[in-house]
Structures are given as C-alpha cells and as structure tokens.
Design a protein around this motif. Structure first.
Motif, short mmCIF file in Angstrom:
data_model
loop_
_atom_site.label_atom_id
_atom_site.label_comp_id
_atom_site.label_asym_id
_atom_site.label_seq_id
_atom_site.Cartn_x
_atom_site.Cartn_y
_atom_site.Cartn_z
N GLN A 337 0.84 -1.21 0.00
CA GLN A 337 0.00 0.00 0.00
C GLN A 337 0.87 1.26 0.00
O GLN A 337 0.58 2.22 -0.73
N ALA A 338 1.92 1.25 0.81
CA ALA A 338 2.83 2.41 0.84
C ALA A 338 3.53 2.58 -0.50
O ALA A 338 3.66 3.69 -1.02
N LEU A 339 3.98 1.48 -1.07
CA LEU A 339 4.71 1.54 -2.34
C LEU A 339 3.83 2.06 -3.47
O LEU A 339 4.26 2.89 -4.28
N ILE A 340 2.57 1.60 -3.51
CA ILE A 340 1.65 2.06 -4.55
C ILE A 340 1.40 3.56 -4.42
O ILE A 340 1.43 4.30 -5.41
N ASN A 341 1.16 4.02 -3.19
CA ASN A 341 0.89 5.45 -3.00
C ASN A 341 2.08 6.29 -3.44
O ASN A 341 1.92 7.30 -4.15
N MET A 342 3.29 5.91 -3.02
CA MET A 342 4.47 6.69 -3.38
C MET A 342 4.73 6.62 -4.89
O MET A 342 5.14 7.62 -5.50
N ALA A 343 4.50 5.46 -5.49
CA ALA A 343 4.70 5.31 -6.93
C ALA A 343 3.74 6.20 -7.72
O ALA A 343 4.11 6.79 -8.74
N VAL A 344 2.50 6.31 -7.26
CA VAL A 344 1.52 7.18 -7.93
C VAL A 344 1.97 8.63 -7.83
O VAL A 344 1.88 9.40 -8.80
N ASN A 345 2.48 9.03 -6.67
CA ASN A 345 2.88 10.42 -6.47
C ASN A 345 4.07 10.82 -7.33
O ASN A 345 4.20 11.99 -7.71
N VAL A 346 4.94 9.86 -7.63
CA VAL A 346 6.11 10.17 -8.49
C VAL A 346 5.84 9.78 -9.93
O VAL A 346 6.75 9.74 -10.76
#
Length: 398
Positions: A337-346
């Motif tokens: 979940q953390a990885l997906i959120n950060m990946a979307v932001n970048v």
C-alpha cells in the motif's frame, strides 16, 4: 538525587520489572518495542503532514455557504490517532490464538459488509465504497485487508499439517470473490493489493515454482482482460502509459513533489499543494515533498523499509508456519500500500486512490491500519526468557 522525576522513574521501573506478571507488564517485555517506536514515528510524521496539507484541502472543500477551517482535517486526524493508538495497543496485547480468532471473525463480518456495499453503500467521486453516514461512515475493504490476510495465513498454514488439503485453490477462490466485489465498486487498486497479498502468502507457504509460474502468467492475462473489458482499468492504464484523457492529478502531484527541491519550502510555505485534488489523502506524499523536501520523502521511504526489514528479520527464527505467514502477510499489505501510494505520487504507477499508511488523512484508514499493526505486533511478540541461549539458561539455573 531524590527528586520527583527520579521517584517516578524508579516507580515505573519497579512496576515494569521482569518479575511483573500483570497483563501490561508481560506485554511490555514481550512486545517489539523498536517496531512500536517506528510506527509511532510514522504516526507523528503523518500528523505533521496532515497539518501541512489541511489548508489546501480546506480551501478545496470551502465554497458557497460552506467554510472549512484551515486546520480542520488536522484536528480530525488527531482525534482518529487518539482512537487508533489505544486500538493498536489493545489488539497487540491479544494472545496468538485469540488474535487469530478475532481476525477470522473480522474477516467474516467485513466480507459481508463488502457484499452489501453495492446495495446500501454511499457514492463518492463516482465510486461506491462506503457504508454509513457522517462519522459512522466506514470503508469495508480497508478493514477487511488485515483480517483477510490473517485468515489466508491460517488457511495456508494448514498445509504444514496435511499437504493433501485443497487450501491453495480455496484461498484463490476466496481472493477471487473479494476481487469481484471490489471491482464492482469500482476499486482496482485494492483489488491489486488483495491479489498481491495472496501471491506473497503462496510464495511463503512453499508452493512449487511451476505453480508460481502459472499464477504469474494468469496474472498477466488478468491484467490484459481487465484492460479489454474493465473500463476503469483501461482508463487508468491509458492515462498512465499514453497520457490520454485527464492526467491533471498525476501531473499536479509530480509538479508539487518537486516544487520544494531537496530541502523544501518550509512548513506552510507550499503553494503548489493548493492545486492538488486530494492533498490530504492520496497525494499527501507530494505535499511532504514540496514543504519538507525530497530528503523528507526519502526518509519516509526508509522508515517504511525499516519496518519491513525489522519484521522479516524477526521471522527468521520463527518456527510456527501460521505466525510466519500472518506476520509476513500483514507486512506485505502494509508495504504494498505504501509503495503504490508513493509510486503514484512520483508518476511511476497509475492513479489508484490509495492512502499512505499512517500518514494520509482518514478515519477508516487509521483505525484499520491500527488494527492491522496491532495484529502484527501481537504475532511478533516474544517471551524474552525463551530467546536465551542454552548456555545462559544453564548458567542461570546454577
């Protein structure tokens, strides 16, 4: 020195000595205090981030006769944190057997709630994911994630006792049913998280590489089928790969993230955040980048990584297959979940509406994550006397 502070410290030390057999005393010595410290740091960072993003969210939702105070979302998040921490501590104090039963009951209840979402759920931003009204409104899929992963861990751990049990197809069937109801909402991002948790648990349960290869191929086929026949997936993938349609959200997130440079504009100094659609939830990582700099974003990523590494290192000497699968599954859910959120932001992944654990604003997210992390802390508890080497045990008996 017999000062009041010294007397308090002495009293606390006496009460929390290793001879203390109370429920709290046992919990204090068995809990992974370093892991607890890491999550408290994460929650504190989240409060600072929500305070930074709150004015932008308040500005967005103010209009007409509605006026939202600049720190409205911060104060609400503070209330959710005040509720979530006792929930986390309470769940972490449960013995393993009771924690497992609690998770199985929670999985059954929130699976039923997930089925009811299309019938009685409320619609927000074109998606029907919520049940209830006002402060009583909650998102069943958020609560289902930790309970479901523990239930899958229990099911797959039965293979250690009888390898003829059809637990792998049964776990796949249950995951598929959850995916069907998630895609009806629609919630493609959560569907990916549930499938990722299932695949991670299958790998840890020791299935053959041939089966994993077949499942990997099936996953690729599933994504292609979703692209061809599931409009939400097609829209998200087209926006990401071909910049078709409305890319305002991802473009704004990337611009906000990089606007502060390496060290940021300083607390309250961000301006790009006012152009973000969901600054306090989906795109809070970009707000952190603008006001506190890319160095803060890197630190947060390292903090998430430290939690993951800490749990997996602790599991290296664990022999109970259920504990290994449950703790690893909960950590995988948290990390994905953390990885997906950060990946979307970048702009490395399509927009999915996924919150950043313990940092994004949200009541359902905070309480569900608190329950999940409480279960993780419960499953990683260790009796300090059982971890002594044989030499130390023999020596202590002399």
């Amino acid at each position: 020195m017999n000062t009041p502070a010294a007397r308090i410290r002495s009293s606390v030390s006496a009460r929390l000595g290793r001879s203390d057999r109370s429920a709290f005393g046992l919990w204090f010595w068995e809990i992974d205090r370093f892991l607890l410290l890491l999550v408290f740091i994460l929650i504190s960072v989240g409060l600072i981030a929500v305070a930074a993003a709150s004015p932008a969210a308040a500005d967005r939702y103010s209009g007409g006769n509605v006026t939202v105070a600049p720190l409205h979302y911060f104060w609400r998040q503070l209330a959710w944190v005040a509720l979530g921490i006792p929930v986390m501590i309470g769940v972490s104090m449960l013995p393993t057997q009771i924690a497992r039963r609690f998770a199985l009951g929670g999985a059954a209840f929130f699976s039923l709630m997930l089925v009811l979402v299309p019938l009685i759920g409320s619609q927000t931003n074109g998606a029907r994911r919520w049940i209830g009204f006002g402060l009583a409104q909650f998102q069943p899929s958020e609560f289902l994630k930790p309970f479901f992963v523990v239930s899958l861990a229990w099911l797959l751990s039965l293979r250690a006792h009888d390898r003829t049990l059809p637990v792998i197809p049964l776990s796949g069937l249950l995951t598929g049913l959850v995916a069907v109801f998630l895609m009806k909402q629609p919630d493609f991002g959560q569907t990916i998280v549930f499938f990722t948790m299932w695949l991670a648990l299958l790998m840890l349960s020791g299935i053959s590489t041939k089966i994993m290869g077949v499942l990997g191929a099936a996953g690729v086929v599933g994504i292609v089928m979703a692209y061809l026949f599931y409009p939400v997936a097609k829209l998200r993938i087209d926006n990401f790969l071909f910049s078709e349609g409305d890319t305002y959200q991802t473009d704004s997130a990337r611009a906000t993230l990089t606007a502060g440079g390496f060290f940021g504009t300083g607390p309250g100094g961000g301006e790009m955040k006012f152009h973000l659609p969901e600054a306090h939830t989906d795109y809070i990582f970009s707000v952190i980048g603008e006001e506190f700099g890319l160095i803060a974003c890197i630190a947060i990523a390292v903090l998430f990584l430290a939690i993951v590494v800490r749990v997996f290192v602790k599991l290296l000497d664990e022999e109970d297959p259920f504990i290994v699968l449950a703790a690893a599954g909960l950590t995988t859910q948290f990390a994905v979940q953390a990885l997906i959120n950060m990946a979307v932001n970048v702009n490395l992944a399509p927009s999915k509406g996924m919150t950043l654990p313990f940092i994004s604003y949200g009541g359902s997210s905070m309480i569900a994550l608190s329950i999940g992390f409480g279960l993780l802390l419960a499953f990683t508890r260790r009796n300090p006397y059982l971890t002594r080497s044989p030499y130390v045990v023999r020596w202590s008996k002399k």
